[in-house]
Design a protein around this motif. Sequence first.
Motif, PDB file in Angstrom:
ATOM      1  N   ASP A  23       0.788  -1.362   0.019  1.00  0.00           N
ATOM      2  CA  ASP A  23      -0.098   0.046   0.101  1.00  0.00           C
ATOM      3  C   ASP A  23       0.844   1.269   0.001  1.00  0.00           C
ATOM      4  O   ASP A  23       2.062   1.205   0.850  1.00  0.00           O
ATOM      5  CB  ASP A  23      -1.028   0.150   1.136  1.00  0.00           C
ATOM      6  N   SER A  24       0.567   2.502  -0.695  1.00  0.00           N
ATOM      7  CA  SER A  24       1.326   3.586  -0.865  1.00  0.00           C
ATOM      8  C   SER A  24       1.438   4.154   0.439  1.00  0.00           C
ATOM      9  O   SER A  24       2.647   4.753   0.633  1.00  0.00           O
ATOM     10  CB  SER A  24       0.690   4.641  -1.992  1.00  0.00           C
ATOM     11  N   LYS A  25       0.523   4.251   1.268  1.00  0.00           N
ATOM     12  CA  LYS A  25       0.722   4.990   2.570  1.00  0.00           C
ATOM     13  C   LYS A  25       1.588   4.156   3.339  1.00  0.00           C
ATOM     14  O   LYS A  25       2.286   4.932   4.211  1.00  0.00           O
ATOM     15  CB  LYS A  25      -0.882   4.950   3.211  1.00  0.00           C
ATOM     16  N   GLU A  29       5.333   5.770   4.626  1.00  0.00           N
ATOM     17  CA  GLU A  29       5.592   5.809   6.258  1.00  0.00           C
ATOM     18  C   GLU A  29       6.995   5.168   6.486  1.00  0.00           C
ATOM     19  O   GLU A  29       7.981   5.461   6.988  1.00  0.00           O
ATOM     20  CB  GLU A  29       4.743   4.991   7.030  1.00  0.00           C
TER      21      GLU A  29
END
Length: 116
Positions: A23-25, A29
């Motif tokens: 996931d890009s999020k 992070e």
Amino acid sequence: MTAFKKEWTLESAMAILHHPTVDSKIWAEAVEWLLLYGPDPIRDMLQQASGQATQASFPELRPQRYAPDGSPCYEIADLAQSLGISEEEARVQLAEKEEKHGVQHGFADEETTRLQ
């Protein structure tokens, strides 16, 4: 030590960067953690990539000063305009990052220099 620093290890952050479908999020992070707490060679590489991405995505944005560690400093008004948000929202986001990271990101002019 901040909660954010405890959330990751070098191994977990690097595994996320190499994962083909993450996931890009979560990927962002992991990069954020590596920029703050990773070993110098990785931090240097990511800082160079970040500078190139900033230039490509926001060509009008230019550093006005440099932090004590040599990183570029931008006027909060310029950042807000480039991101399409208010100065107040930019200040809120900066304060949130400082609290999350336990690191100073915003600097007064007297804490910075004009030349790198």
